[in-house]
Write an enzyme that holds these catalytic residues in place. Structure first.
Site, PDB file in Angstrom:
ATOM      1  N   ASN A 269     -24.920  61.114   9.020  1.00 62.44           N
ATOM      2  CA  ASN A 269     -26.146  60.352   8.846  1.00 62.44           C
ATOM      3  C   ASN A 269     -25.837  59.019   8.169  1.00 62.44           C
ATOM      4  O   ASN A 269     -25.379  58.989   7.020  1.00 62.44           O
ATOM      5  CB  ASN A 269     -27.147  61.125   7.979  1.00 62.44           C
ATOM      6  CG  ASN A 269     -28.356  60.266   7.606  1.00 62.44           C
ATOM      7  OD1 ASN A 269     -29.246  60.063   8.421  1.00 62.44           O
ATOM      8  ND2 ASN A 269     -28.376  59.732   6.385  1.00 62.44           N
ATOM      9  N   GLU A 270     -26.036  57.927   8.902  1.00 66.49           N
ATOM     10  CA  GLU A 270     -26.013  56.550   8.395  1.00 66.49           C
ATOM     11  C   GLU A 270     -24.669  56.092   7.837  1.00 66.49           C
ATOM     12  O   GLU A 270     -24.604  55.073   7.153  1.00 66.49           O
ATOM     13  CB  GLU A 270     -27.133  56.334   7.365  1.00 66.49           C
ATOM     14  CG  GLU A 270     -28.519  56.449   7.983  1.00 66.49           C
ATOM     15  CD  GLU A 270     -29.657  56.120   7.024  1.00 66.49           C
ATOM     16  OE1 GLU A 270     -29.398  55.934   5.816  1.00 66.49           O
ATOM     17  OE2 GLU A 270     -30.810  56.054   7.489  1.00 66.49           O
TER      18      GLU A 270
END
Length: 823
Positions: A433-434
């Site tokens: 995530n990210e």
């Protein structure tokens, strides 16, 4: 002999005394607390009254000492002579959080540094007849992580203590912009003994369907451990209704098998068809006795991610196709449902997933800063048709890639893929995530970047895809979220996180349709939780909108700085509504803003589902479905399980058939069903006092699984108008939408003369003589079929309710004085 299974539930716990040797400390007779396993230190201390509830008030800082301490667990168990005769006796530790050393009868048998890696240890050499002593030392994850950070160097991150990047532990335990800092420790999953002659280590049976879906093939690979001589294997397959489909017997040495299924019953996502689940049973027998068995529930379905040109536009699509049917992946992001994981029961998992299904959601994204969820979560998704986007557990950081770290990640990923790959709900593996986004922010990724600063690419682009290809080649591996183009924010390739609203330059939420992506995998707006939750966890003296305690229970803010979620929320309130004064008013107003933001987002994104060859937006996953503690956050269901108004807006926006109106007067409809529908489109314009000033009705044909643009409708007027659209089949309203003059703060809305009339025991009719915006029904513990309604004259709406008996209903609406109704 039949496999023996012994759960080790009852343990003792104490804080490590650094003034004593480890042996002396384990031998101490005082200071031990009874502890349940699975469990964690915080839960035990809380249940024993040793710490205050960290969820209440300002207690969170008062318990931080727990994370700085080391902790000891001990238990004893009896071992019979008969059990000792078994050729294999294993100690199974399904999850140790996190830096753990294990001794059996004084001999070290295991060291573990990864919360997500299960362990199975042969302990027969250490066992003795009679009592046996099992000890575990859990060292402070905070201290151990900082030691690793000091050795390898500090790395960039968003959220939490930077040492978390070196620790394979649930990252949200270090605090996030919606969660507290509570670094748990302990055996968070089951600890048990298994004694056996032979056991079934694994079954792998990935279904294969023919292109026309009329035939299914089930290749079955069985992995055994132990002595197979003289044993035989029975394989049985049962249909979704329990009817036997296949039964066969083989020598236990025969480990590869195959079953063909004619006219298979297919597994479908929520709203597209039934969730047919077959049961595969493998058992081992010897001398007429069943030694052991293992079952798997399987769904027969075909799934792919379609990335193809979008007619007339740049880039490519990104949508899911199941059983040759394109699926709009409307859904939500999932975080762990509690900070203390062992409080999440199978019933709670089922309830939360059911809430998602009842909102017509199709997908849940298991976010990479939490955990690989308990099997109960995936089983609920299988049963209810929720596709799962599964992140690996990396979030918002530049992770290391030294040899020991890579080896730990390899073990973690292999165990996870093997455990989850049989679930039909599992749709995609995602690397992180990210992490690509944060690498861009420091020049480690993107055009002209120095990729040597992004060493974790070895994890996301080599290690993880190789494991997925080897163990689960039928599913797409996607390197990260967001990911796709030259930059992670690319709107025309891959998935995108839309945070221009709330974060970034804080764009108006009415602009959500302008910030689309091929699949929008994160977006959201904060709101307060329910008033009932605040009354449970906020002291009476602090129950006002800007209190210290309420600000403490809003964790959003700049990295490394003071939280500023309350300031951002205040901007959106100020831009749109008159200022609330009371706590009740603030709860309603923030939830109103969140709900309206989600109306613009889901309506706009789903409009762009388009049609074959023009799937411009393939899905929308709100951040976030749920909460892990009492907090002001982006969740649409708070930590009590109460649905916020945004939940109901999303539920209507994700219904099989919807109608939409833009502020400029564009009209469209989405038919998510498999059939063409002929419906009446009714358009009305109302003055604020409720007078109808324009009306039009026409027949529309909505083709299946596509958006139909229905022209524009904005009657001329010298005064502000409320525009309303309805789709009707006969006299039954199928879908509604309305556009009101904005910003709402500029207008005075007259009192609507609202009527709430009971219909039988579990339903109400709501009607008005003048327009009422955002009508909310509140009764703690009650479950509503619909809520946060826009009511217009001549269009009563019926709402069903569960669990209302004996409760008073409070009704609120924009600029209205709350009304109370008793039953």
């Amino acid at each position: 002999m039949i496999k023996t299974h012994l759960e080790l539930h009852r343990w003792m716990l104490k804080a490590r005394d650094p003034n004593l040797s480890l042996g002396e400390d384990f031998a101490q007779t005082g200071d031990w607390l009874a502890a349940e396993v699975p469990g964690n230190v915080y839960q035990t201390l809380l249940e024993a009254g040793q710490i205050p509830d960290p969820f209440y008030g300002l207690n969170e800082p008062l318990v931080q000492w727990v994370a700085h301490s080391d902790w000891l667990y001990r238990t004893s168990f009896e071992m019979s002579t008969q059990t000792l005769l078994e050729p294999h006796i294993d100690l199974c530790l399904d999850g140790l959080d996190t830096f753990a050393t294990v001794w059996l009868n004084g001999e070290q048998i295991l060291q573990s540094d990864n919360m997500f890696v299960p362990h199975r240890v042969n302990i027969k050499p250490q066992l003795r007849q009679g009592p046996n002593e099992l000890h575990i030392l859990f060292e402070s994850a905070l201290r151990k992580g900082r030691e690793l950070e000091q050795h390898y160097g500090k790395r960039h991150l968003w959220n939490g203590d930077s040492s978390r990047l070196y620790v394979r532990k649930a990252q949200y335990h270090y605090g996030w912009d919606w969660g507290p800092v509570l670094l748990t420790a302990g055996p968070w999953k089951a600890v048990y003994l298994e004694a056996y002659t032979v056991r079934i280590a694994e079954i792998h049976a990935p279904p294969v369907l023919s292109a026309d879906l009329t035939q299914a093939s089930l290749p079955i690979a069985v992995q055994l451990e132990g002595i197979t001589q003289g044993a035989e294997m029975q394989i049985a397959l049962y249909g979704p209704d329990g009817t036997p489909i296949h039964q066969s017997t083989h020598p236990a040495s025969s480990l590869q098998h195959h079953i063909s299924i004619d006219a298979p019953q297919l597994w479908w996502p929520n709203g597209y068809g039934p969730q047919a689940l077959y049961t595969l049973q493998v058992s081992l027998h010897s001398g007429g006795q069943r030694l052991t068995e293992q079952t798997q529930r399987l769904g027969l379905r075909q799934l792919r991610v379609v990335q193809e040109p979008v007619e007339g536009e740049a880039g490519s699509s990104f949508y899911f196709e199941v059983n040759n049917t394109p699926i709009f992946a409307g859904g939500a992001n999932w975080i762990p449902d509690d900070t203390f994981l062992n409080r999440i029961t199978p019933q709670r998992y089922a309830q939360r997933v059911q809430q998602a299904a009842q909102a017509h959601l199709v997908m849940l994204r298991v976010w990479g800063g939490g955990i690989y969820e308990d099997s109960a979560f995936y089983e609920a998704c299988d049963e209810l048709g929720l596709l799962v986007w599964q992140d690996f557990m990396f979030a918002c950081g530049l992770y290391p890639a030294h040899r020991e770290f890579l080896h730990s990640v390899q073990l973690e990923a292999q165990a996870t893929v093997r455990r989850l790959r049989h679930h039909p709900s599992l749709a995609l593996w995602c690397g992180n995530n990210e992490d690509y986004a944060i690498a861009e922010s420091v020049g480690g990724y993107g055009p002209g970047a120095d990729r040597s600063r992004f060493v974790a690419l070895e994890i996301y682009e080599q290690l993880l895809p190789e494991i997925c290809k080897a163990l689960d080649p039928t599913r797409l591996y996607w390197p990260g979220s967001p990911y796709g183009g030259a930059l992670s924010s690319e709107p025309t390739i891959g998935d995108r996180h839309t945070w221009e609203i709330w974060h970034g330059n804080m764009a108006a939420y009415q602009q959500y349709p302008q910030f689309e992506g091929r699949l929008v995998s994160e977006f959201g707006m904060q709101s307060f939780p329910s008033l009932a939750l605040l009354e449970r966890y906020i002291p009476q003296a602090e129950r006002f909108p800007q209190s210290r305690t309420l600000e403490h229970h809003n964790k959003a803010g700049p990295t490394g700085g003071r939280t500023d979620g309350h300031r951002r929320l205040a901007v959106y309130l100020s831009d749109n509504l008159k200022d609330p004064v009371s706590l009740e008013g603030y709860v309603y107003s923030t939830q109103f803003i969140q709900a309206e933001a989600m109306r613009y987002a889901y309506s706009g994104f789903r409009r762009r589902w388009g049609q074959a060859g023009r799937r411009a937006v393939g899905g929308a996953l709100v951040w976030q479905l749920n909460d892990c503690w009492p907090v002001t956050s982006w969740a649409i269901i708070d930590s009590l399980g109460s649905e916020k108004p945004a939940y109901y807006v999303i539920r209507r926006a994700m219904a099989p058939i919807t109608v939409g109106l833009s502020p400029e007067g564009a009209v469209w409809a989405v038919n998510g069903t498999a059939e063409t529908r002929a419906l009446a489109l009714n358009l009305q314009g109302f003055a604020l006092d409720g007078q109808e000033v324009a009306s039009e009705t026409r027949l529309v044909h909505l083709e299946p699984n596509r958006t139909t643009e229905l022209g524009s409708w904005k009657p001329p007027a010298d005064e502000p108008l409320i525009m309303a659209a309805r789709l009707l089949e006969g006299n039954t309203v199928i879908a509604r939408d309305s556009q009101w003059p904005e910003p709402y703060k500029f207008y005075r809305f007259p009192q609507p003369e609202l009527q709430l009339e009971p219909i039988g025991q579990d339903s109400f009719s709501l009607s008005v003589k003048k327009p009422a915006k955002g009508v909310c029904l509140e009764a703690p513990g009650a479950r509503w079929s619909d809520n946060f309604l826009d009511l217009l004259p001549g269009d009563p709406q019926i709402v069903r309710v569960e669990d209302l008996i004996g409760r008073v209903i409070t009704v609120r609406w924009l600029e209205g004085q709350p009304l109370k109704f008793g039953r």
